[in-house]
Design a protein around this motif. Structure first.
Motif, PDB file in Angstrom:
ATOM      1  N   THR A   3       2.972   8.308  14.857  1.00 32.82           N
ATOM      2  CA  THR A   3       4.349   8.225  14.384  1.00 32.82           C
ATOM      3  C   THR A   3       4.342   7.954  12.883  1.00 32.82           C
ATOM      4  O   THR A   3       3.590   7.111  12.406  1.00 32.82           O
ATOM      5  N   LEU A   4       5.172   8.670  12.153  1.00 37.89           N
ATOM      6  CA  LEU A   4       5.260   8.514  10.701  1.00 37.89           C
ATOM      7  C   LEU A   4       3.886   8.647  10.040  1.00 37.89           C
ATOM      8  O   LEU A   4       3.501   7.848   9.191  1.00 37.89           O
ATOM      9  N   TRP A   5       3.155   9.699  10.420  1.00 40.67           N
ATOM     10  CA  TRP A   5       1.857  10.001   9.810  1.00 40.67           C
ATOM     11  C   TRP A   5       2.042  10.379   8.342  1.00 40.67           C
ATOM     12  O   TRP A   5       3.153  10.705   7.892  1.00 40.67           O
ATOM     13  N   GLN A  63       0.848  -1.193   0.000  1.00 40.53           N
ATOM     14  CA  GLN A  63       0.000   0.000   0.000  1.00 40.53           C
ATOM     15  C   GLN A  63       0.884   1.243   0.000  1.00 40.53           C
ATOM     16  O   GLN A  63       1.828   1.349   0.777  1.00 40.53           O
ATOM     17  N   GLN A  64       0.555   2.186  -0.858  1.00 41.96           N
ATOM     18  CA  GLN A  64       1.433   3.340  -1.025  1.00 41.96           C
ATOM     19  C   GLN A  64       1.455   4.235   0.207  1.00 41.96           C
ATOM     20  O   GLN A  64       2.505   4.782   0.555  1.00 41.96           O
ATOM     21  N   TYR A  65       0.329   4.426   0.871  1.00 37.66           N
ATOM     22  CA  TYR A  65       0.293   5.380   1.979  1.00 37.66           C
ATOM     23  C   TYR A  65      -0.374   4.852   3.253  1.00 37.66           C
ATOM     24  O   TYR A  65      -0.484   5.580   4.236  1.00 37.66           O
ATOM     25  N   ARG A  66      -0.811   3.627   3.263  1.00 36.08           N
ATOM     26  CA  ARG A  66      -1.452   3.086   4.469  1.00 36.08           C
ATOM     27  C   ARG A  66      -0.471   2.181   5.197  1.00 36.08           C
ATOM     28  O   ARG A  66       0.012   1.204   4.650  1.00 36.08           O
ATOM     29  N   HIS A  67      -0.163   2.528   6.441  1.00 32.36           N
ATOM     30  CA  HIS A  67       0.794   1.727   7.198  1.00 32.36           C
ATOM     31  C   HIS A  67       0.105   1.073   8.390  1.00 32.36           C
ATOM     32  O   HIS A  67      -1.068   1.331   8.676  1.00 32.36           O
ATOM     33  N   ILE A  68       0.825   0.217   9.083  1.00 28.83           N
ATOM     34  CA  ILE A  68       0.323  -0.463  10.270  1.00 28.83           C
ATOM     35  C   ILE A  68       1.099   0.084  11.467  1.00 28.83           C
ATOM     36  O   ILE A  68       2.314  -0.063  11.544  1.00 28.83           O
ATOM     37  N   GLN A  69       0.396   0.734  12.365  1.00 24.02           N
ATOM     38  CA  GLN A  69       1.056   1.340  13.516  1.00 24.02           C
ATOM     39  C   GLN A  69       0.876   0.477  14.764  1.00 24.02           C
ATOM     40  O   GLN A  69       0.165  -0.529  14.756  1.00 24.02           O
ATOM     41  N   ASN A  95      -3.451   9.103   7.092  1.00 21.24           N
ATOM     42  CA  ASN A  95      -3.063   7.715   7.388  1.00 21.24           C
ATOM     43  C   ASN A  95      -3.929   6.704   6.653  1.00 21.24           C
ATOM     44  O   ASN A  95      -4.269   5.642   7.181  1.00 21.24           O
ATOM     45  N   GLY A  96      -4.307   7.047   5.431  1.00 21.25           N
ATOM     46  CA  GLY A  96      -5.041   6.111   4.592  1.00 21.25           C
ATOM     47  C   GLY A  96      -6.539   6.148   4.736  1.00 21.25           C
ATOM     48  O   GLY A  96      -7.238   5.455   3.996  1.00 21.25           O
ATOM     49  N   ASP A  97      -7.072   6.945   5.669  1.00 19.83           N
ATOM     50  CA  ASP A  97      -8.524   7.031   5.855  1.00 19.83           C
ATOM     51  C   ASP A  97      -9.059   8.326   5.252  1.00 19.83           C
ATOM     52  O   ASP A  97      -8.499   9.407   5.475  1.00 19.83           O
ATOM     53  N   ASN A  98     -10.147   8.199   4.513  1.00 22.19           N
ATOM     54  CA  ASN A  98     -10.761   9.330   3.839  1.00 22.19           C
ATOM     55  C   ASN A  98     -11.387  10.286   4.850  1.00 22.19           C
ATOM     56  O   ASN A  98     -12.174   9.875   5.703  1.00 22.19           O
ATOM     57  N   CYS A  99     -11.032  11.561   4.775  1.00 20.74           N
ATOM     58  CA  CYS A  99     -11.529  12.557   5.722  1.00 20.74           C
ATOM     59  C   CYS A  99     -12.831  13.184   5.215  1.00 20.74           C
ATOM     60  O   CYS A  99     -13.029  13.330   4.011  1.00 20.74           O
ATOM     61  N   VAL A 100     -13.676  13.573   6.143  1.00 22.38           N
ATOM     62  CA  VAL A 100     -14.972  14.173   5.810  1.00 22.38           C
ATOM     63  C   VAL A 100     -14.748  15.621   5.374  1.00 22.38           C
ATOM     64  O   VAL A 100     -14.178  16.427   6.123  1.00 22.38           O
ATOM     65  N   MET A 101     -15.187  15.948   4.165  1.00 23.57           N
ATOM     66  CA  MET A 101     -15.066  17.302   3.625  1.00 23.57           C
ATOM     67  C   MET A 101     -16.334  18.109   3.920  1.00 23.57           C
ATOM     68  O   MET A 101     -17.425  17.546   4.027  1.00 23.57           O
ATOM     69  N   PRO A 102     -16.216  19.436   4.029  1.00 23.98           N
ATOM     70  CA  PRO A 102     -17.417  20.264   4.140  1.00 23.98           C
ATOM     71  C   PRO A 102     -18.223  20.186   2.852  1.00 23.98           C
ATOM     72  O   PRO A 102     -17.676  19.875   1.783  1.00 23.98           O
ATOM     73  N   PRO A 103     -19.518  20.480   2.888  1.00 21.32           N
ATOM     74  CA  PRO A 103     -20.307  20.491   1.649  1.00 21.32           C
ATOM     75  C   PRO A 103     -19.831  21.605   0.726  1.00 21.32           C
ATOM     76  O   PRO A 103     -19.446  22.682   1.194  1.00 21.32           O
ATOM     77  N   PRO A 104     -19.811  21.385  -0.591  1.00 18.19           N
ATOM     78  CA  PRO A 104     -19.287  22.388  -1.527  1.00 18.19           C
ATOM     79  C   PRO A 104     -19.954  23.754  -1.419  1.00 18.19           C
ATOM     80  O   PRO A 104     -19.299  24.772  -1.622  1.00 18.19           O
TER      81      PRO A 104
END
Length: 456
Positions: A328-330, A70-76, A412-421
């Motif tokens: 760590t390593l975010w 996985q390019q950007y998802r790690h196991i902490q 850290n690989g999780d999609n963040c909630v965006m404000p409504p456009p």
């Protein structure tokens, strides 16, 4: 497709863009499969490879290697936990570089007792500092695995297992089944083990190739929907051209509910904060967040800071609201069309992600080692920030209609909630051209009135 969606498609198609219409259509379908797919990392997975390196009188010795592709998802921390079910009545005689969490019932064995007799063993990595005679290469990191882009050498984890009461040839070995991977919580779905071409190994003197007796692979993919019921991060926005600060959506990661869950959040000035962080019996991985309107452990703020003739500048701030977690390593993944013209980034590392040929609109950002790669728990030091300088492309650049804000952000690989456009900071309604267009007729009428009065 849901029946109620048909009636809405026509009206939405007239009012909005194709992209929004496509997103609406996708939301109308019900997907029952748990297979994961990440549009920004379509081939990302964790591959578990079993290499049988030798046969024993009653089984085999295998080296198990996990690759985090996985390019950007790690196991902490506290790290991965791997489980499976034996096909027959196999036992684990010994392990190097890892251990099972339970031994199980080995009462029928006398003298030499196996390491584990469970039908469904659960394996964890050994901790750093393990004696050298209990280690193999790429083991003993406490189950922590970095992402493939951030730190490829540390995106691998291995252990050795000696299996007994098993087949002793390629034709009699039965592959384990029902693989599970927790990293450290749920979210991963693993496929069945598949026999592949035996792995080849180059000797230390680089003059000879050896080969595994037998090799099989297991592929595990991640789904945020399986990992947690609620999001873990949100995005807020602001700009120099509008005083409005768009906060994270209310209840983006949950709502304050002191009636049913009084310990769900804590005020930063609470005199009992230290005891609350220590926990009341809750796991250290259970978030204890600062009381906010969004209730997210992580907030990412995107501020459009400055506008130059040929460039524009953005400030990105990541704030930790979790009193129980240090990151760590975010890393941060941001999608914006101007990343194809990123000129300079300050105090963050940067890597362009190109999941699709010809599309360069996604960037991965992470901290500089020993400087800001550690995001501290909630408090005065619980934030990291950087600035990005973009070169303008005159054919696409604009501050109108929220173009300067990101399309999506992952932490850290999780999609963040965006404000409504429709809540994005917009350009002021009044502009010089608009003012001139309004004053023009007024001035003309005034001049005409003066002329009439002069000849009256």
């Amino acid at each position: 497709m849901e029946p109620q969606c048909f009636s809405a498609v026509g009206s939405i198609a007239k009012l909005t863009s194709f992209t929004i219409l496509l997103a609406f259509l996708l939301s109308c379908f019900t997907f029952t499969s748990t297979e994961a797919y990440d549009a920004l990392d379509p081939t990302g997975n964790i591959t578990i490879k079993w290499d049988v390196i030798s046969w024993t009188p009653d089984g085999y010795v295998a080296v198990v290697t996990m690759f985090n592709f996985q390019q950007y998802r790690h196991i902490q921390a506290p790290g991965w936990t791997l489980g499976w079910t034996w096909a027959k009545k196999e036992v684990i005689w010994s392990m190097v570089g890892a251990q099972t969490t339970e031994q199980g019932d080995c009462s029928k064995y006398k003298g030499n007792v196996p390491h584990c007799c469970k039908k469904d063993p659960t394996v964890v990595d050994l901790l750093p500092g393990t004696p050298y005679n209990q280690q193999i290469a790429n083991c003993c990191k406490g189950g922590v695995m970095q992402s493939w882009i951030q730190d490829p050498p540390n995106a691998i984890s291995s252990f050795q297992v000696s299996v007994g009461a098993a087949g002793t040839t390629n034709k009699t070995v039965r592959l384990p089944k029902n693989f599970t991977l927790r990293a450290p919580g749920p979210g991963y779905s693993c496929g069945i083990a598949k026999i592949v071409k035996p792995t080849r190994f180059l000797t230390s003197d680089k003059r000879r190739w050896t080969q595994a007796m037998m090799t099989w692979n297991v592929t595990c993919t991640y789904s945020q929907f399986l990992a947690q019921k609620t999001p873990t991060c949100c995005v807020s926005l602001s700009s120099f051209y509008n005083e409005t600060i768009v906060s994270c959506p209310t209840c983006a990661c949950g709502c304050q509910n002191n009636a049913t869950d009084p310990g769900s959040c804590v005020e930063p000035k609470n005199p009992y904060l230290a005891s609350a962080v220590a926990g009341s019996g809750k796991s250290a991985n259970t978030p204890l967040v600062q009381c906010t309107s969004h209730m997210c452990p992580i907030r990412v703020h995107w501020h459009v800071k400055l506008n130059y003739k040929d460039y524009w500048r953005v400030k990105v701030t990541i704030t930790n609201f979790n009193y129980r977690m240090n990151y760590t390593l975010w890393n941060l993944v941001v999608q914006h069309p101007n990343f194809d013209n990123l000129t300079k980034i300050f105090s963050f590392n940067y890597k362009s992600l190109t999941p699709y040929v010809g599309l360069n609109d996604t960037a991965m950002l992470w901290g500089v080692k020993f400087y800001n790669d550690f995001l501290s728990e909630a408090g005065p030091l619980g934030n990291v920030q950087s600035e990005l300088l973009f070169r303008k492309d005159t054919s696409t650049f604009t501050f109108e209609k929220g173009w300067a804000f990101p399309r999506r952000i992952y932490f850290n690989g999780d999609n963040c909630v965006m404000p409504p456009p429709d809540a994005y900071p917009w350009l002021p309604n009044a502009s010089p051209k608009r003012i001139i267009s309004i004053l023009g007729p007024v001035m003309t009428a005034f001049a005409s009135l003066v002329i009439l009065l002069a000849y009256a």
